[in-house]
Motif scaffolding. Structure first.
Motif, PDB file in Angstrom:
ATOM      1  N   TYR A  10      87.056  24.343  71.223  1.00  0.00           N
ATOM      2  CA  TYR A  10      86.922  24.716  69.633  1.00  0.00           C
ATOM      3  C   TYR A  10      88.122  25.595  69.203  1.00  0.00           C
ATOM      4  O   TYR A  10      88.387  25.423  68.076  1.00  0.00           O
ATOM      5  CB  TYR A  10      85.640  25.867  69.897  1.00  0.00           C
ATOM      6  CG  TYR A  10      84.330  24.926  69.935  1.00  0.00           C
ATOM      7  CD1 TYR A  10      83.776  23.942  69.057  1.00  0.00           C
ATOM      8  CD2 TYR A  10      83.471  25.095  71.059  1.00  0.00           C
ATOM      9  CE1 TYR A  10      82.679  23.290  69.057  1.00  0.00           C
ATOM     10  CE2 TYR A  10      82.327  24.378  71.365  1.00  0.00           C
ATOM     11  CZ  TYR A  10      81.988  23.542  70.308  1.00  0.00           C
ATOM     12  OH  TYR A  10      80.644  22.931  70.514  1.00  0.00           O
TER      13      TYR A  10
ATOM     14  N   ILE B 238      82.322  32.522  73.391  1.00  0.00           N
ATOM     15  CA  ILE B 238      82.203  31.379  72.572  1.00  0.00           C
ATOM     16  C   ILE B 238      80.934  31.733  71.458  1.00  0.00           C
ATOM     17  O   ILE B 238      81.165  31.601  70.370  1.00  0.00           O
ATOM     18  CB  ILE B 238      81.588  30.054  73.415  1.00  0.00           C
ATOM     19  CG1 ILE B 238      82.864  29.805  74.241  1.00  0.00           C
ATOM     20  CG2 ILE B 238      81.031  29.040  72.411  1.00  0.00           C
ATOM     21  CD1 ILE B 238      82.454  28.505  75.255  1.00  0.00           C
TER      22      ILE B 238
ATOM     23  N   SER C  99      82.387  19.621  67.452  1.00  0.00           N
ATOM     24  CA  SER C  99      82.185  20.757  66.356  1.00  0.00           C
ATOM     25  C   SER C  99      81.116  20.211  65.460  1.00  0.00           C
ATOM     26  O   SER C  99      80.538  19.444  65.522  1.00  0.00           O
ATOM     27  CB  SER C  99      83.642  21.119  65.659  1.00  0.00           C
ATOM     28  OG  SER C  99      84.152  19.863  65.187  1.00  0.00           O
TER      29      SER C  99
ATOM     30  N   ILE D  79      83.280  31.776  68.598  1.00  0.00           N
ATOM     31  CA  ILE D  79      83.496  30.661  68.045  1.00  0.00           C
ATOM     32  C   ILE D  79      82.422  30.132  67.203  1.00  0.00           C
ATOM     33  O   ILE D  79      82.516  29.761  66.062  1.00  0.00           O
ATOM     34  CB  ILE D  79      83.900  29.696  69.260  1.00  0.00           C
ATOM     35  CG1 ILE D  79      84.963  29.969  69.992  1.00  0.00           C
ATOM     36  CG2 ILE D  79      83.896  28.014  68.751  1.00  0.00           C
ATOM     37  CD1 ILE D  79      86.435  29.536  69.298  1.00  0.00           C
TER      38      ILE D  79
ATOM     39  N   GLN E 206      85.601  24.713  77.255  1.00  0.00           N
ATOM     40  CA  GLN E 206      84.795  24.389  75.845  1.00  0.00           C
ATOM     41  C   GLN E 206      85.417  25.537  74.762  1.00  0.00           C
ATOM     42  O   GLN E 206      85.463  25.274  73.703  1.00  0.00           O
ATOM     43  CB  GLN E 206      83.401  24.872  76.091  1.00  0.00           C
ATOM     44  CG  GLN E 206      82.597  24.332  74.709  1.00  0.00           C
ATOM     45  CD  GLN E 206      81.106  24.288  75.173  1.00  0.00           C
ATOM     46  OE1 GLN E 206      80.516  25.220  75.752  1.00  0.00           O
ATOM     47  NE2 GLN E 206      80.542  23.352  74.366  1.00  0.00           N
ATOM     48  N   TYR E 207      85.872  26.716  75.098  1.00  0.00           N
ATOM     49  CA  TYR E 207      86.301  27.696  74.588  1.00  0.00           C
ATOM     50  C   TYR E 207      87.581  27.153  73.702  1.00  0.00           C
ATOM     51  O   TYR E 207      87.797  27.051  72.407  1.00  0.00           O
ATOM     52  CB  TYR E 207      86.545  28.950  75.091  1.00  0.00           C
ATOM     53  CG  TYR E 207      87.236  30.010  74.142  1.00  0.00           C
ATOM     54  CD1 TYR E 207      86.234  30.937  73.652  1.00  0.00           C
ATOM     55  CD2 TYR E 207      88.489  30.280  73.909  1.00  0.00           C
ATOM     56  CE1 TYR E 207      86.821  31.877  72.684  1.00  0.00           C
ATOM     57  CE2 TYR E 207      88.896  31.184  73.055  1.00  0.00           C
ATOM     58  CZ  TYR E 207      88.069  32.033  72.518  1.00  0.00           C
ATOM     59  OH  TYR E 207      88.719  32.931  71.713  1.00  0.00           O
TER      60      TYR E 207
ATOM     61  N   TRP F 163      83.037  33.720  79.230  1.00  0.00           N
ATOM     62  CA  TRP F 163      83.290  32.541  78.419  1.00  0.00           C
ATOM     63  C   TRP F 163      82.206  32.370  77.553  1.00  0.00           C
ATOM     64  O   TRP F 163      82.283  31.962  76.196  1.00  0.00           O
ATOM     65  CB  TRP F 163      83.819  31.095  78.918  1.00  0.00           C
ATOM     66  CG  TRP F 163      85.303  31.311  79.480  1.00  0.00           C
ATOM     67  CD1 TRP F 163      85.449  31.007  80.977  1.00  0.00           C
ATOM     68  CD2 TRP F 163      86.413  31.452  78.891  1.00  0.00           C
ATOM     69  NE1 TRP F 163      86.841  31.403  80.950  1.00  0.00           N
ATOM     70  CE2 TRP F 163      87.401  31.551  79.837  1.00  0.00           C
ATOM     71  CE3 TRP F 163      86.680  31.609  77.675  1.00  0.00           C
ATOM     72  CZ2 TRP F 163      88.705  31.616  79.311  1.00  0.00           C
ATOM     73  CZ3 TRP F 163      88.055  31.947  77.144  1.00  0.00           C
ATOM     74  CH2 TRP F 163      88.928  31.929  77.991  1.00  0.00           C
TER      75      TRP F 163
ATOM     76  N   PHE G 100      77.922  24.613  70.555  1.00  0.00           N
ATOM     77  CA  PHE G 100      77.576  25.571  71.720  1.00  0.00           C
ATOM     78  C   PHE G 100      76.425  26.530  71.473  1.00  0.00           C
ATOM     79  O   PHE G 100      76.300  26.582  70.299  1.00  0.00           O
ATOM     80  CB  PHE G 100      78.858  26.273  72.271  1.00  0.00           C
ATOM     81  CG  PHE G 100      78.736  26.821  73.330  1.00  0.00           C
ATOM     82  CD1 PHE G 100      79.044  26.211  74.489  1.00  0.00           C
ATOM     83  CD2 PHE G 100      78.192  28.333  73.338  1.00  0.00           C
ATOM     84  CE1 PHE G 100      78.919  26.691  75.732  1.00  0.00           C
ATOM     85  CE2 PHE G 100      78.111  28.608  74.662  1.00  0.00           C
ATOM     86  CZ  PHE G 100      78.467  28.118  75.903  1.00  0.00           C
TER      87      PHE G 100
END
Ligand code: SF4
Ligand code: SF4
Lengths: 384, 215
Positions: A128, A374, A104, A378, A124-125, A370, A109
């Motif tokens: 985070y 993201i 992060s 995110i 990955q989602y 996804w 991403f």
């Protein structure tokens, strides 16, 4: 073109498998999304397998997914503001050499160094969303985790990735739709006349090899300058200095929009070094396009239809398979009046169109939605 | 004197990998664009290339120590040299691709004339004039040396030591290319090397323009 399956039962089974995958893959943490994705994916697979317009279906699906991705990028920039975005890119580049950071913060991403996670966007989602703080790997680790999935995907689909999965391929696809060729670009062509009198203009060898030239340059520069290969393609690296961004955008406009629109050929894919990588494993990939010489009547309709200059009169006359640039798009299959072209398992005579379509759809589902989630959910939180 | 040689060589050896890193992307396609596949011809190319680097290093050393008095080289120097190098790479690559072969236009004829001879030495000089971090460290050391002879000796041995890996890799690279020739053919190797030279030149050109704008 005949549908991929003779019995509707097989199509139903494939639709159930892909649909269930979509449901399962998105059910946690979004049950409603899982249900929608599952139903739509199942219906779509059923359509692709039972219809004689597989290629048209593929194109609509591919373009639709990619428009969604492009839109998500604009949504992110609109949410963050251009200034914040540039600022983040600047910090990201400066801190880039610090390895072993949490993924992060400034490392974010959509970084291809996270490839296994990118491919399995869900991981990955959740990384985070739940602050798992997975550590960024070392350069060698990053290289390996990037290389291994690429080889695996390449072995499975070859350049099928360019025809079914790659966002740049999807963008290019929008503009090669249609038949009207406005520019012939004769300077880049070599003319071939077949024995039967068919006249064909294929690409000159140096034009075809440009993508390999690009690939070798990138590999030489990245290996010898200790600079991970994949980052060269990261748009973040185009932002500093900013004029590189304009050059890259000009590239995209010329090769993914103008040339494809004017010539009806996929110029971006014809010069793409990542496509060249997949092209290198095309010959050993599991799913391959082949022409059945017993059925072929040498009408060359497929040659006219191929957007990659890869099925040529030589291919047909010398009983060869389409070359390293075949994207498994299926245009030639749909154009062939004799149903002489299909997707086969390696060099065997076993037709595997059903398996190919189901697997590419699963691969696309595991990534694209996804990716969009993201990007819009995110990414702004991490950067903002 | 001996300590000068030893310091120059140690710095050169420790800089070897990073020097190879800077030179290799240029040297490999350049070697591959050669029509001859003989290892000896490859060795000659690498030696001339390295000699060009040596001359640049010595000239830079003398310039830094006695003209500037410090290792603060003008920020414009690297991008300007990179720009010239990029032009040479692009022209040479185009020639390898046969772009000037048939045209009788004056510009094409001039380009054909310029690139018909292989400028190994000049190429090495241009590469040597783009100071990388180890070279800047060596240049900083020369500022403290007292005579031209000391500077030249120091830079000479720094250059020789830092060239060792380049020479070894260069010859090995030529051998590897020969293996490839058997698989994909000399014509294709030359075509690919021409393309790589042009693309590499374009990348350096971008870098140079960026550098000039920032300077
Ligand atoms: S050969 Fe057929 S499947 Fe391959 S790229 Fe050309 S049209 Fe598409
Ligand atoms: S379209 Fe079909 S029949 Fe015509 S040349 Fe191609 S493979 Fe043969």
């Amino acid at each position: 073109m005949k549908p991929a399956v003779k019995s509707k039962k097989r199509a139903l089974i494939a639709a159930l498998i892909v649909g269930s995958f979509g449901l399962w893959w998105y059910f946690d943490p979004f049950p409603w999304l899982g249900a929608i994705v599952g139903i739509l994916a199942g219906l779509f697979v059923y359509y692709l397998l039972t219809s004689s317009r597989m290629e048209t279906g593929r194109r609509l699906f591919f373009i639709g997914l990619n428009l969604m991705v492009i839109a998500s990028i604009f949504v992110v920039i609109a949410q963050l503001g251009w200034g914040t975005f540039l600022n983040w890119a600047d910090i990201h580049e400066k801190e880039y050499y610090l390895q072993g950071q949490t993924s992060s913060g400034t490392q974010s991403f959509p970084c291809t160094r996270d490839v296994p996670q990118v491919w399995l966007g869900k991981a990955q989602y959740l990384d985070y969303a739940s602050s798992w703080n997975i550590k960024f790997p070392t350069t060698l680790g990053a290289f390996l985790i990037t290389l291994v999935p690429y080889i695996a995907i390449g072995l499975l689909f070859g350049r099928g990735v360019c025809g079914w999965l790659c966002p740049f391929g999807g963008l290019t696809e929008i503009f090669v739709t249609g038949k009207k060729v406005r520019w012939k670009l004769d300077a880049l062509k070599r003319k071939v006349n077949t024995k039967s009198g068919f006249s064909y203009a294929g690409l000159k060898e140096w034009v075809k090899d440009t993508k390999y030239g690009l690939l070798i340059t990138v590999v030489l520069l990245s290996i010898f300058l200790s600079f991970p290969l994949v980052c060269v393609f990261c748009p973040v690296f185009w932002l500093e200095p900013l004029f590189v961004l304009w050059i890259m955008l000009a590239f995209i406009i010329v090769f993914a929009i103008i040339l494809p629109f004017m010539t009806k050929r996929r110029w971006w894919c014809l010069i793409c070094p990542i496509g060249a990588c997949f092209g290198l494993v095309n010959r050993i990939s599991f799913f391959r396009i082949k022409v059945d010489k017993n059925k072929c009547i040498k009408c060359y309709d497929c040659v006219d239809e191929c957007r990659m200059y890869t099925i040529t009169p030589e291919t047909i006359e010398k009983d060869k398979n389409p070359g390293d640039d075949c994207t498994r798009c299926g245009r030639c299959m749909e154009a062939c009046p004799e149903d002489a072209i299909d997707i086969y398992f390696m060099d065997t005579g076993k037709k595997v169109r059903t398996a190919f379509i189901s697997l590419t759809l699963i691969a696309a589902l595991s990534l694209y939605i996804w990716f969009v989630l993201i990007m819009v959910d995110i990414f702004p939180k991490v950067i903002g | 004197m001996l300590s000068l040689i030893i310091t120059g060589m140690s710095l050169g050896f420790s800089a070897g990998t990073s020097c190879t890193a800077v030179c290799f992307p240029i040297l490999i396609p350049y070697l591959a664009s050669d029509t001859s596949t003989r290892i000896l011809s490859g060795l000659k190319t690498v030696l001339l290339f390295s000699a060009g680097r040596l001359v640049s290093y010595m000239a830079l050393g003398v310039g830094v120590a006695f003209i500037l008095g410090s290792a603060d080289i003008s920020p414009l120097m690297v991008p300007v040299v990179t720009l010239i190098l990029s032009l040479v790479l692009v022209l040479y690559g185009l020639n390898t691709l046969g772009a000037f072969n048939t045209s009788q236009k004056p510009v094409a004829r001039a380009c054909r004339g310029i690139t018909s001879r292989r400028p190994h030495f000049i190429m090495g000089m241009l590469v040597g004039l783009r100071p990388c971090i180890p070279l800047i460290a060596a240049l900083m050391y020369t500022v403290n040396l007292s005579g031209v002879a000391d500077v030249v000796i120091f830079m000479l041995f720094f250059g020789i030591a830092s060239s060792m890996l380049i020479i070894v890799f260069g010859v090995a690279g030529r051998g590897f290319l020969n293996l490839l020739v058997n698989r994909i053919g000399l014509d294709r190797i030359r075509r690919l090397s021409g393309l790589v030279l042009v693309i590499m030149g374009a990348v350096f050109m971008l870098q140079a323009v960026g550098g000039i704008i920032n300077a």
